[in-house]
Design a protein around this motif. Sequence first.
Motif: not given
Length: 86
Positions: A8-11, A14, A76
């Motif tokens: 995930p990209d932190g959002t 995601s 991740g």
Amino acid sequence: MMLFIGAPDGTEQSGLQMIFGAMAFVAALTPELDADSRGAVLATLGLMPVKVTDGQQRSWQGQGIEMISQNNASTGLMVGSGPLPL
């Protein structure tokens, strides 16, 4: 052996995509299980709700396979599977 990796990209989006991908991975490997049973597999692996903390590993065995989940900051979420030894 099969491996699912989600980073995930932190959002929130995601994170949801990663969980949906893991759900599809589990469903593909255990088509004979009903939705509630697959949900129990996801819970055991710490994916519903997400409870796999950094570096922690969880596993589930059944239907002749083993699934292992692990989460860490660099790669991740990883969910792997393979056959159980005879």
